[in-house]
Enzyme design. Structure first.
Site, PDB file in Angstrom:
ATOM      1  CB  ALA A  11      -0.913  -0.040   1.215  1.00  0.00           C
ATOM      2  CG  ASN A  33       0.005  -6.089  -1.646  1.00  0.00           C
ATOM      3  OD1 ASN A  33       0.258  -5.513  -0.589  1.00  0.00           O
ATOM      4  ND2 ASN A  33      -1.213  -6.144  -2.166  1.00  0.00           N
ATOM      5  CB  SER A 128       7.930   9.008  12.351  1.00  0.00           C
ATOM      6  OG  SER A 128       7.191  10.216  12.293  1.00  0.00           O
ATOM      7  CE  LYS A 182       5.700   6.674  14.059  1.00  0.00           C
ATOM      8  NZ  LYS A 182       4.390   6.254  13.819  1.00  0.00           N
ATOM      9  CG  ASN A 186       2.769   8.548  16.509  1.00  0.00           C
ATOM     10  OD1 ASN A 186       3.926   8.695  16.135  1.00  0.00           O
ATOM     11  ND2 ASN A 186       1.856   7.961  15.765  1.00  0.00           N
ATOM     12  CD  GLU A 189       2.257  13.257  14.893  1.00  0.00           C
ATOM     13  OE1 GLU A 189       3.283  12.558  14.718  1.00  0.00           O
ATOM     14  OE2 GLU A 189       1.175  13.019  14.346  1.00  0.00           O
TER      15      GLU A 189
HETATM   16  P1  NBP Z   1      -2.634   0.015   5.332  1.00  0.00           P
HETATM   17  O1  NBP Z   1      -2.494   0.190   6.793  1.00  0.00           O
HETATM   18  O2  NBP Z   1      -3.802   0.623   4.656  1.00  0.00           O
HETATM   19  O3  NBP Z   1      -2.610  -1.563   5.005  1.00  0.00           O
HETATM   20  C1  NBP Z   1      -2.820  -2.044   3.708  1.00  0.00           C
HETATM   21  C2  NBP Z   1      -1.875  -3.181   3.412  1.00  0.00           C
HETATM   22  O4  NBP Z   1      -2.074  -4.264   4.341  1.00  0.00           O
HETATM   23  C3  NBP Z   1      -2.117  -3.758   2.030  1.00  0.00           C
HETATM   24  O5  NBP Z   1      -0.884  -4.090   1.462  1.00  0.00           O
HETATM   25  C4  NBP Z   1      -2.955  -5.000   2.339  1.00  0.00           C
HETATM   26  O6  NBP Z   1      -2.890  -5.977   1.342  1.00  0.00           O
HETATM   27  C5  NBP Z   1      -2.256  -5.473   3.572  1.00  0.00           C
HETATM   28  N1  NBP Z   1      -2.989  -6.514   4.320  1.00  0.00           N
HETATM   29  C6  NBP Z   1      -4.150  -6.453   5.011  1.00  0.00           C
HETATM   30 BR1  NBP Z   1      -5.180  -4.961   5.172  1.00  0.00          BR
HETATM   31  N2  NBP Z   1      -4.499  -7.613   5.574  1.00  0.00           N
HETATM   32  C7  NBP Z   1      -3.534  -8.489   5.208  1.00  0.00           C
HETATM   33  C8  NBP Z   1      -3.319  -9.861   5.470  1.00  0.00           C
HETATM   34  N3  NBP Z   1      -4.151 -10.543   6.249  1.00  0.00           N
HETATM   35  N4  NBP Z   1      -2.239 -10.442   4.931  1.00  0.00           N
HETATM   36  C9  NBP Z   1      -1.386  -9.747   4.166  1.00  0.00           C
HETATM   37  N5  NBP Z   1      -1.513  -8.430   3.896  1.00  0.00           N
HETATM   38  C10 NBP Z   1      -2.585  -7.803   4.413  1.00  0.00           C
HETATM   39  O7  NBP Z   1      -1.299   0.496   4.592  1.00  0.00           O
HETATM   40  P2  NBP Z   1      -0.404   1.806   4.818  1.00  0.00           P
HETATM   41  O8  NBP Z   1      -1.232   3.039   5.018  1.00  0.00           O
HETATM   42  O9  NBP Z   1       0.596   1.768   3.734  1.00  0.00           O
HETATM   43  O10 NBP Z   1       0.334   1.538   6.215  1.00  0.00           O
HETATM   44  C11 NBP Z   1       1.147   0.389   6.420  1.00  0.00           C
HETATM   45  C12 NBP Z   1       1.623   0.371   7.847  1.00  0.00           C
HETATM   46  O11 NBP Z   1       2.437   1.511   8.086  1.00  0.00           O
HETATM   47  C13 NBP Z   1       0.501   0.423   8.884  1.00  0.00           C
HETATM   48  O12 NBP Z   1       0.834  -0.388   9.983  1.00  0.00           O
HETATM   49  C14 NBP Z   1       0.489   1.865   9.314  1.00  0.00           C
HETATM   50  O13 NBP Z   1      -0.040   2.043  10.608  1.00  0.00           O
HETATM   51  C15 NBP Z   1       1.969   2.199   9.235  1.00  0.00           C
HETATM   52  N6  NBP Z   1       2.273   3.609   9.091  1.00  0.00           N
HETATM   53  C16 NBP Z   1       1.536   4.418   8.311  1.00  0.00           C
HETATM   54  C17 NBP Z   1       1.864   5.759   8.180  1.00  0.00           C
HETATM   55  C18 NBP Z   1       1.061   6.639   7.286  1.00  0.00           C
HETATM   56  O14 NBP Z   1       1.309   7.860   7.277  1.00  0.00           O
HETATM   57  N7  NBP Z   1       0.126   6.118   6.520  1.00  0.00           N
HETATM   58  C19 NBP Z   1       2.966   6.272   8.849  1.00  0.00           C
HETATM   59  C20 NBP Z   1       3.718   5.434   9.617  1.00  0.00           C
HETATM   60  C21 NBP Z   1       3.374   4.110   9.742  1.00  0.00           C
HETATM   61  P3  NBP Z   1      -3.977  -5.979   0.161  1.00  0.00           P
HETATM   62  O15 NBP Z   1      -3.473  -5.010  -0.855  1.00  0.00           O
HETATM   63  O16 NBP Z   1      -3.960  -7.376  -0.332  1.00  0.00           O
HETATM   64  O17 NBP Z   1      -5.286  -5.573   0.759  1.00  0.00           O
END
Ligand code: NBP
Length: 483
Positions: A11, A33, A128, A182, A186, A189
């Protein structure tokens, strides 16, 4: 097996991190993925990255050099557990599984223990900086074994943000240490954002300045000791005009703040550790209060200050008032960070981590949301005294608090008088006054506790534990220590 590192979960965060990794000399990145579409899309859109796509966990493992190293970037919680289970089946002892999602540190402790039993290394890694950070250089907070750091260190160093010539990554400590740090990042933050919001609110209501004019104030502040990413983006948000209505965007955004739960984790953890992170707590509660639309609706008619102090309130000297707000903001910010570092100290003691607090402040100087000039002052404080028990007692901060003192008190008093909520400003000041107090009314609380529950008390003039026979002749006896 041509890749030296792999990413599972493509993602927004995972694909950006994979691109960041691929852009560094010497890295070949395997990508996987759960659903195939994301993998295809990433590989097609970024041929320059030379990704090695995999469409099963077996294929993914086969594409990695040993020790295999994979970073998981999936939705925190069950998804992370599912991916770990699958990787453990195809990896071998000595390989390294890294969870880069926003896991709760206690989950990381549990996962590390379980994975370690298979001989595979598990690293919980805080990342982060959002999407942009993942792509161009995040602040990275890895926990985990020393063995895994040998392989992982150089790779993470190559993709981390750089602040003043130093990479924003350090081996924080074992198992959950990285995710703990981390989490507190937050929480801080939340506090920082709430303090900025209170400053904006008081300036706007006290001076009548428009959001665009207040944007200029923040831009000016960003050239001084408050220089930080959050102050910088505050100016950008305040300057934004809504295309539909031509009003300031901030005036058409619904005033109910959302949260993804990391602030609440920080506060819950602090409560169990007994660490008073009142600034972070007030910031978290302020978001919840804002989002209770129905309660706010029925409370709108509650009486406020006499003589309409609030609606008639304007300050006499806007420039002087703005400077006082700036000082109050700086002082409150020192308190919030001091509380956050206190929580890290307490967490390290509780979970047996060796965390270098100076190193933590340094890796927050770039890539992450709370990046700020100010963190250099924190690093200096811990450089001078590694075991500093209270951050705000470092000489530099004492001087800053001294300088801000009168303004801080006046701002808090004014907000109370005119009925404008400033929970983070006022709780920070109360914490500060609590810390520096000679005597606290906690003595009375001990008396009350002894009265209703025979909880006993200690005395200032002799050793031992005592109880007053409240329902008897009220004489004092020496007692077992029961707290
Ligand atoms: P998401 O948190 O929206 O997760 C989507 C991803 O998880 C997709 O690749 C999806 O695969 C996969 N997934 C799921 Br849902 N269930 C699964 C399973 N059972 N087995 C395998 N894969 C699975 O993605 P994101 O926003 O890129 O964030 C990723 C991580 O980074 C999270 O933990 C988030 O808290 C952390 N984070 C995010 C930020 C930010 O600013 N967004 C910052 C820092 C950390 P699919 O494509 O097959 O559905």
């Amino acid at each position: 097996n041509s890749a030296n590192i792999g990413v599972v979960g493509l993602a927004v965060m995972g694909s950006n991190l994979a691109r960041n990794l691929a852009s560094r000399e010497g890295n070949t990145v395997a990508v996987y993925n759960r659903s195939r579409a994301k993998t295809d899309e990433l590989v097609t859109e970024h041929p320059e990255a030379g990704f090695v796509p995999a469409f099963s966990y077996e294929e993914f493992a086969a594409s990695l050099q040993k020790p295999r190293t994979a970073v998981i970037m999936v939705k925190a919680g069950r998804a992370t557990d599912a991916v770990i289970e699958s990787l453990v089946e195809v990896f071998e002892p000595g390989d390294i599984i890294v969870d880069g999602g926003n896991a709760l540190f206690t989950d990381t402790i549990r996962r590390e223990k379980a994975v370690r039993e298979t001989g595979i290394n598990f690293v919980g890694m805080g990342v982060s900086g959002g999407e942009e950070g993942a792509l161009r250089g995040p602040s990275i907070m890895p926990g985990g074994s020393d063995e895994s750091w040998v392989t992982l260190g150089p790779i993470l160093t190559s993709i981390a943000a750089v602040a003043e010539g130093e990479p924003c990554v350090t081996h924080v400590g074992h198992n959950g240490a990285g995710h703990f740090v981390k989490m507190v990042h937050n929480g801080i933050e939340y506090a920082d954002m709430q303090l900025i919001a209170e400053a904006y609110d008081l300036i706007r209501r006290g001076t009548g300045k428009t959001p665009a004019q207040i944007a200029d104030v923040f831009a000016e502040w960003n050239r001084g000791e408050l220089e930080s990413y959050l102050i910088e983006i505050t100016a950008e948000v305040l300057r934004q005009v809504d295309a539909d209505t031509q009003k300031p965007l901030v005036d058409v955004i619904l005033d109910q703040a959302g949260a993804k739960g990391t602030g609440a984790w920080t506060v819950q953890t602090a409560l169990s550790l007994g660490v008073p992170v009142s600034g972070i707590a007030e910031a978290t509660f302020a978001r919840s209060l804002s989002s209770h639309a129905e309660q706010r609706e029925v409370s709108r008619g509650l009486p406020g200050p006499a003589d309409d102090a609030q609606s008639n309130w304007t300050v006499e000297d806007p420039e002087a008032f703005i400077e006082k707000i700036r000082l109050a903001l700086y002082a409150s910010k020192i308190v919030a960070y001091s509380q956050g570092f206190d929580e890290i100290r307490a967490g390290a003691a509780e979970y047996d981590w060796k965390i270098d607090l100076g190193a933590v402040s340094k890796i927050w100087r770039g890539g992450c949301i709370i990046r700020a000039q100010f963190l250099n002052r924190i690093a200096e404080a811990y450089d001078t005294e590694t075991e500093l028990p209270v951050l705000l007692t470092a000489p530099y901060f004492v001087e800053a608090l001294q300088r801000a003192q009168a303004a801080w008190r006046e701002v808090v008093a004014t907000s109370a008088r005119v009925g404008i909520p400033a929970p983070a400003f006022s709780s920070s000041l109360a914490y500060y006054d609590g810390l520096r107090a000679d005597r606290l009314p906690a003595a009375l609380i001990q008396g009350q506790r002894d009265f209703f529950g025979a909880h006993t008390y200690k005395r200032i003039d002799k050793d031992g534990t005592f109880h007053t026979l409240w329902s008897g002749d009220r004489s004092e006896i020496e007692a077992e220590d029961t707290h």
